[in-house]
Scaffold this motif. Structure first.
Motif, mmCIF file in Angstrom:
data_model
loop_
_atom_site.group_PDB
_atom_site.id
_atom_site.type_symbol
_atom_site.label_atom_id
_atom_site.label_comp_id
_atom_site.label_asym_id
_atom_site.label_seq_id
_atom_site.Cartn_x
_atom_site.Cartn_y
_atom_site.Cartn_z
ATOM 1 N N VAL A 86 0.841 -1.204 0.000
ATOM 2 C CA VAL A 86 0.000 0.000 0.000
ATOM 3 C C VAL A 86 0.876 1.255 0.000
ATOM 4 O O VAL A 86 0.616 2.222 -0.739
ATOM 5 N N SER A 87 1.909 1.245 0.812
ATOM 6 C CA SER A 87 2.831 2.379 0.836
ATOM 7 C C SER A 87 3.506 2.562 -0.517
ATOM 8 O O SER A 87 3.737 3.698 -0.966
ATOM 9 N N LEU A 88 3.804 1.463 -1.179
ATOM 10 C CA LEU A 88 4.427 1.524 -2.496
ATOM 11 C C LEU A 88 3.499 2.171 -3.521
ATOM 12 O O LEU A 88 3.942 2.969 -4.368
ATOM 13 N N VAL A 89 2.203 1.857 -3.435
ATOM 14 C CA VAL A 89 1.230 2.457 -4.358
ATOM 15 C C VAL A 89 1.148 3.964 -4.140
ATOM 16 O O VAL A 89 1.148 4.759 -5.095
ATOM 17 N N TYR A 90 1.096 4.398 -2.881
ATOM 18 C CA TYR A 90 1.055 5.834 -2.590
ATOM 19 C C TYR A 90 2.337 6.536 -3.051
ATOM 20 O O TYR A 90 2.292 7.677 -3.543
ATOM 21 N N LEU A 91 3.462 5.868 -2.876
ATOM 22 C CA LEU A 91 4.730 6.454 -3.296
ATOM 23 C C LEU A 91 4.780 6.642 -4.806
ATOM 24 O O LEU A 91 5.193 7.702 -5.303
ATOM 25 N N VAL A 92 4.334 5.640 -5.545
ATOM 26 C CA VAL A 92 4.332 5.740 -7.007
ATOM 27 C C VAL A 92 3.354 6.812 -7.474
ATOM 28 O O VAL A 92 3.638 7.569 -8.412
ATOM 29 N N ALA A 93 2.199 6.921 -6.820
ATOM 30 C CA ALA A 93 1.219 7.945 -7.203
ATOM 31 C C ALA A 93 1.775 9.346 -6.974
ATOM 32 O O ALA A 93 1.617 10.237 -7.827
ATOM 33 N N THR A 94 2.450 9.554 -5.846
ATOM 34 C CA THR A 94 3.042 10.868 -5.586
ATOM 35 C C THR A 94 4.164 11.172 -6.567
ATOM 36 O O THR A 94 4.335 12.322 -6.997
ATOM 37 N N LYS A 95 4.915 10.149 -6.921
ATOM 38 C CA LYS A 95 5.981 10.348 -7.904
ATOM 39 C C LYS A 95 5.418 10.721 -9.268
ATOM 40 O O LYS A 95 5.984 11.557 -9.978
ATOM 41 N N ILE A 129 7.116 16.311 1.863
ATOM 42 C CA ILE A 129 6.364 16.241 3.123
ATOM 43 C C ILE A 129 5.166 15.310 2.971
ATOM 44 O O ILE A 129 4.850 14.513 3.877
ATOM 45 N N ILE A 130 4.494 15.374 1.814
ATOM 46 C CA ILE A 130 3.343 14.492 1.579
ATOM 47 C C ILE A 130 3.783 13.036 1.567
ATOM 48 O O ILE A 130 3.102 12.158 2.126
ATOM 49 N N ILE A 131 4.919 12.746 0.958
ATOM 50 C CA ILE A 131 5.429 11.365 0.955
ATOM 51 C C ILE A 131 5.732 10.904 2.368
ATOM 52 O O ILE A 131 5.424 9.764 2.752
ATOM 53 N N GLY A 132 6.344 11.782 3.167
ATOM 54 C CA GLY A 132 6.624 11.410 4.558
ATOM 55 C C GLY A 132 5.359 11.123 5.340
ATOM 56 O O GLY A 132 5.297 10.136 6.112
ATOM 57 N N VAL A 133 4.320 11.929 5.173
ATOM 58 C CA VAL A 133 3.045 11.696 5.871
ATOM 59 C C VAL A 133 2.418 10.388 5.398
ATOM 60 O O VAL A 133 1.866 9.614 6.201
ATOM 61 N N GLU A 134 2.484 10.126 4.099
ATOM 62 C CA GLU A 134 1.939 8.871 3.574
ATOM 63 C C GLU A 134 2.660 7.662 4.162
ATOM 64 O O GLU A 134 2.021 6.657 4.521
ATOM 65 N N MET A 135 3.968 7.735 4.271
ATOM 66 C CA MET A 135 4.715 6.613 4.819
ATOM 67 C C MET A 135 4.368 6.385 6.293
ATOM 68 O O MET A 135 4.257 5.237 6.748
#
Length: 201
Positions: A86-95, A129-135
């Motif tokens: 799930v974290s990987l999906v959020y990371l790819v979406a933010t990227k 910052i958004i990536i950090g909050v997502e993680m």
């Protein structure tokens, strides 16, 4: 009395070769052979003072910041693959959002809003910052912390030792104003660069 046998006519190529003057090797224009001296330089160097190291870090962070972020992203991506889907999906979406934003900057180079009002560094910092909050929300904060601890020293070391002051030189000794050797290829004759050789780095 007419001749009944076949008549052999002179060849055209033979006439052309006979009319052309023969080239004498001694009369040929001498070719000018240029000698080149290859010297390789290392793009890494130790800064002489702490102030020079700080200035070099700031310059490299500004010019190579996207590459450093890409390096951190790749390491975090690899760290999240085994268990944090799930974290990987959020990371790819933010990227992908970051990638679209950079494409928008490239597509609209004359936009006053994108280049003057909205600062690119502020947007990239906000996305980090958004990536950090997502993680943290997806329980992958420890992966982010380990990634930052392992990549930030590498980035700082590269920013300290990487030189960006390499440029073309035309002097005979091949040194710039700081006395550092710069040329990779330089003519030995020391003639005019526009006529005989080019000095490359």
């Amino acid at each position: 009395m007419a001749s009944s046998g076949p008549i052999q006519r002179p060849s055209i190529t033979a006439q052309a070769s006979a009319s052309m003057p023969s080239k004498n090797p001694s009369m040929a224009s001498p070719r000018k052979y240029l000698g080149y001296n290859f010297s390789f330089i290392c793009p890494f160097s130790i800064p002489p003072t702490s102030e020079a190291a700080a200035i070099r870090i700031i310059k490299n962070m500004i010019s190579l910041g996207l590459y450093y972020l890409q390096f951190v992203y790749v390491v975090l991506f690899i760290a999240l693959i085994p268990r944090r889907k799930v974290s990987l999906v959020y990371l790819v979406a933010t990227k992908e959002i970051t990638f679209l934003y950079l494409l928008l900057l490239r597509a609209l180079p004359n936009s006053f809003v994108l280049h003057k009002i909205i600062d690119k560094r502020f947007v990239l910092f906000l996305l980090c910052i958004i990536i950090g909050v997502e993680m943290i929300l997806t329980r992958a904060g420890i992966h982010l912390l380990i990634t930052l601890v392992s990549t930030i020293p590498v980035i700082l070391a590269h920013a300290v030792f990487w030189r960006e002051d390499l440029h073309l030189v035309n002097s005979e000794d091949g040194c710039d104003a700081n006395g550092e050797l710069l040329p990779v290829m330089q003519n030995k004759d020391g003639g005019d660069a526009a006529d005989e050789s080019t000095n490359l780095v």
